[in-house]
Design a protein around this motif. Structure first.
Motif, PDB file in Angstrom:
ATOM      1  N   GLY A   2       0.821  -1.211   0.000  1.00 46.09           N
ATOM      2  CA  GLY A   2       0.000   0.000   0.000  1.00 46.09           C
ATOM      3  C   GLY A   2       0.850   1.255   0.000  1.00 46.09           C
ATOM      4  O   GLY A   2       1.986   1.248  -0.400  1.00 46.09           O
ATOM      5  N   GLU A 136     -10.563   2.041   2.441  1.00 42.40           N
ATOM      6  CA  GLU A 136      -9.560   1.121   2.998  1.00 42.40           C
ATOM      7  C   GLU A 136      -8.792   0.422   1.875  1.00 42.40           C
ATOM      8  O   GLU A 136      -7.568   0.326   1.903  1.00 42.40           O
ATOM      9  CB  GLU A 136     -10.275   0.091   3.886  1.00 42.40           C
ATOM     10  CG  GLU A 136      -9.371  -0.950   4.494  1.00 42.40           C
ATOM     11  CD  GLU A 136      -8.574  -0.445   5.692  1.00 42.40           C
ATOM     12  OE1 GLU A 136      -7.575  -1.099   6.026  1.00 42.40           O
ATOM     13  OE2 GLU A 136      -8.932   0.590   6.282  1.00 42.40           O
ATOM     14  N   PHE A 137      -9.519  -0.032   0.883  1.00 45.51           N
ATOM     15  CA  PHE A 137      -8.900  -0.762  -0.231  1.00 45.51           C
ATOM     16  C   PHE A 137      -7.913   0.127  -0.985  1.00 45.51           C
ATOM     17  O   PHE A 137      -6.763  -0.245  -1.196  1.00 45.51           O
ATOM     18  CB  PHE A 137      -9.992  -1.290  -1.169  1.00 45.51           C
ATOM     19  CG  PHE A 137      -9.460  -2.144  -2.279  1.00 45.51           C
ATOM     20  CD1 PHE A 137      -8.887  -3.386  -2.005  1.00 45.51           C
ATOM     21  CD2 PHE A 137      -9.535  -1.729  -3.586  1.00 45.51           C
ATOM     22  CE1 PHE A 137      -8.393  -4.180  -3.036  1.00 45.51           C
ATOM     23  CE2 PHE A 137      -9.052  -2.508  -4.624  1.00 45.51           C
ATOM     24  CZ  PHE A 137      -8.472  -3.748  -4.342  1.00 45.51           C
ATOM     25  N   ARG A 140      -5.086   1.693   1.670  1.00 44.47           N
ATOM     26  CA  ARG A 140      -4.121   0.845   2.380  1.00 44.47           C
ATOM     27  C   ARG A 140      -3.653  -0.370   1.583  1.00 44.47           C
ATOM     28  O   ARG A 140      -2.526  -0.805   1.724  1.00 44.47           O
ATOM     29  CB  ARG A 140      -4.720   0.335   3.689  1.00 44.47           C
ATOM     30  CG  ARG A 140      -4.980   1.388   4.698  1.00 44.47           C
ATOM     31  CD  ARG A 140      -5.166   0.736   6.069  1.00 44.47           C
ATOM     32  NE  ARG A 140      -5.841   1.620   6.998  1.00 44.47           N
ATOM     33  CZ  ARG A 140      -5.239   2.541   7.723  1.00 44.47           C
ATOM     34  NH1 ARG A 140      -3.953   2.734   7.586  1.00 44.47           N
ATOM     35  NH2 ARG A 140      -5.919   3.285   8.562  1.00 44.47           N
ATOM     36  N   VAL A 141      -4.527  -0.950   0.798  1.00 46.56           N
ATOM     37  CA  VAL A 141      -4.231  -2.234   0.165  1.00 46.56           C
ATOM     38  C   VAL A 141      -3.592  -2.067  -1.217  1.00 46.56           C
ATOM     39  O   VAL A 141      -2.543  -2.638  -1.490  1.00 46.56           O
ATOM     40  CB  VAL A 141      -5.515  -3.107   0.062  1.00 46.56           C
ATOM     41  CG1 VAL A 141      -5.218  -4.416  -0.621  1.00 46.56           C
ATOM     42  CG2 VAL A 141      -6.115  -3.325   1.446  1.00 46.56           C
TER      43      VAL A 141
END
Length: 148
Positions: A2, A136-137, A140-141
């Protein structure tokens, strides 16, 4: 993995419904991921923002676009087509976030190279949850392309 603690994620919200925009902003602000949120209310303004034209000459390139489909002047389908045909803009991930769950809208969006298609839930808690998961995806991901 990320983005780590690099720069805040820049999110461009393209939606003509002030109520939905407010809910999206509130859900995004509630997360711990640092971000900058820009909002435009139709597709024509979105293209001006992305191309730094008109009143958006100081606009910063977003890391991800949350795009509604049904808007006046220039709808989300047209924006999606324009962005993905543009050599300078096509690498910006686009999440279609719309009320439509019609097969032709879903297939049409992916055909135009949307990176994801998400139907806006009616329930407020579900709506917040969906927006936070997108945040979030992408915050962070996913590894996002560097801004040009």
């Amino acid at each position: 993995m990320g983005r780590g603690a690099v720069q805040p994620v820049r999110i461009l919200v393209v939606d003509d419904d002030p109520g939905d925009v407010l809910m999206i902003e509130e859900a995004l602000v509630d997360s711990a991921i640092e971000k900058v949120i820009d909002v435009v209310s139709d597709g024509q303004e979105a293209m001006e923002f992305l191309r730094r034209e008109g009143r958006h000459t100081e606009a910063q390139r977003p890391d991800v676009i949350l795009l509604d489909l049904n808007m006046p002047r220039m709808d989300g389908r047209q924006v999606l087509g324009e962005v993905k045909r543009d050599e300078d803009l096509r690498t910006i991930p686009i999440v279609v976030l719309t009320t439509s769950n019609a097969d032709n809208d879903i297939v049409g969006s992916y055909t135009l190279q949307a990176n994801a298609y998400v139907t806006k839930p009616i329930d407020l808690d579900d709506f917040n949850d969906v927006v936070r998961r997108i945040d979030e995806f992408f915050g962070r991901v996913v590894v996002l392309p560097k801004r040009g």
